[in-house]
Design a protein around this motif. Structure first.
Motif, PDB file in Angstrom:
ATOM      1  N   THR A  24       0.813  -1.222  -0.090  1.00 17.04           N
ATOM      2  CA  THR A  24       0.112  -0.132  -0.104  1.00 17.04           C
ATOM      3  C   THR A  24       0.982   1.299  -0.136  1.00 17.04           C
TER       4      THR A  24
ATOM      5  N   HIS B 231       0.820   5.749   1.092  1.00 17.89           N
ATOM      6  CA  HIS B 231       0.171   6.702   1.801  1.00 17.89           C
ATOM      7  C   HIS B 231       1.001   8.081   1.343  1.00 17.89           C
TER       8      HIS B 231
ATOM      9  N   PRO C 294      -4.706   1.803  -1.605  1.00 23.94           N
ATOM     10  CA  PRO C 294      -4.526   0.187  -1.298  1.00 23.94           C
ATOM     11  C   PRO C 294      -3.958  -0.707  -2.347  1.00 23.94           C
ATOM     12  N   LYS C 295      -3.404  -1.917  -2.026  1.00 22.85           N
ATOM     13  CA  LYS C 295      -2.973  -2.630  -2.773  1.00 22.85           C
ATOM     14  C   LYS C 295      -3.881  -2.946  -4.155  1.00 22.85           C
TER      15      LYS C 295
END
Length: 209
Positions: free
Chosen positions: A137, A139, A167-168
């Protein structure tokens, strides 16, 4: 045209020492360097204070990703060190502290088990590829400028002090729509954070081919 002059390709730290200006002790100092005693050293600092105390005939090169301490006269052996690091799979042998990309630069600030922290700078009007990752992931925290984040087909603007999460396996793209460089702190987290976990869908620089 004929030219009669000296020449050195400055292919080693010792060659660099010979070409640079020296202090009264024969020391070459570049960056935030201070010497107390000691003679005939080449000391190179990039980013932090380096102090030489009663050392002689050394090459000390402090860079963001590695510190070299060698006896002057042996710096040609640096290539052997590089080959050794490559054999050990060390990223320092193949990856520069600040990596240039067509859209700007990135620097790895810190890396550990299951995480990596980057400082990313995106040139005005530039954008990264539309991509996704299988194993991590991300950020994004904007520290300067305004980002246009494309995440899963949705577009959002992210301003200084704001953040967003990817997200992945989610297609995403980072765009700098502004007139100043966009600076991002990116925190990656997952079971694998290698640079080769990038699946490009679209790319302005034809890196999907």
């Amino acid at each position: 045209m004929p030219l009669d002059c000296g020449w050195s390709d400055i292919g080693s730290w010792d060659a660099l020492y010979e070409t640079m200006e020296k202090d009264e002790g024969g020391n070459v100092k570049k960056g935030d360097v201070h010497t107390i005693g000691g003679k005939n050293n080449l000391i190179y600092a990039n980013g932090r204070l380096v102090v030489g105390l009663d050392v002689n005939d050394l090459v000390i090169a402090d860079t963001p990703d590695a510190l070299l301490v060698a006896k002057r006269g042996s710096s040609q052996a640096v290539r052997d060190v590089v080959n050794y690091l490559k054999d050990q799979g060390r990223r320092e042998a193949t990856e520069a502290p600040i990596n240039a990309r067509p859209w700007g630069t990135y620097q790895i600030l810190h890396q550990g088990d299951r995480f990596k922290i980057k400082h990313i700078v995106i040139n005005p009007g530039s954008r990264l590829s539309l991509q996704y990752h299988h194993h991590r992931t991300e950020h994004w925290v904007v520290v300067r400028g305004t980002a246009l984040a494309v995440i899963g087909g949705k577009e959002i603007y992210v301003h200084e002090g704001e953040s967003t999460f990817i997200p992945k396996s989610t297609p995403h793209r980072l765009v700098n729509p502004g007139k100043i460089p966009l600076e991002i702190i990116e925190v990656q987290n997952g079971e694998y954070v290698g640079e080769d976990d990038i699946i490009r869908i679209e790319d302005d620089y034809k890196r999907t081919e």
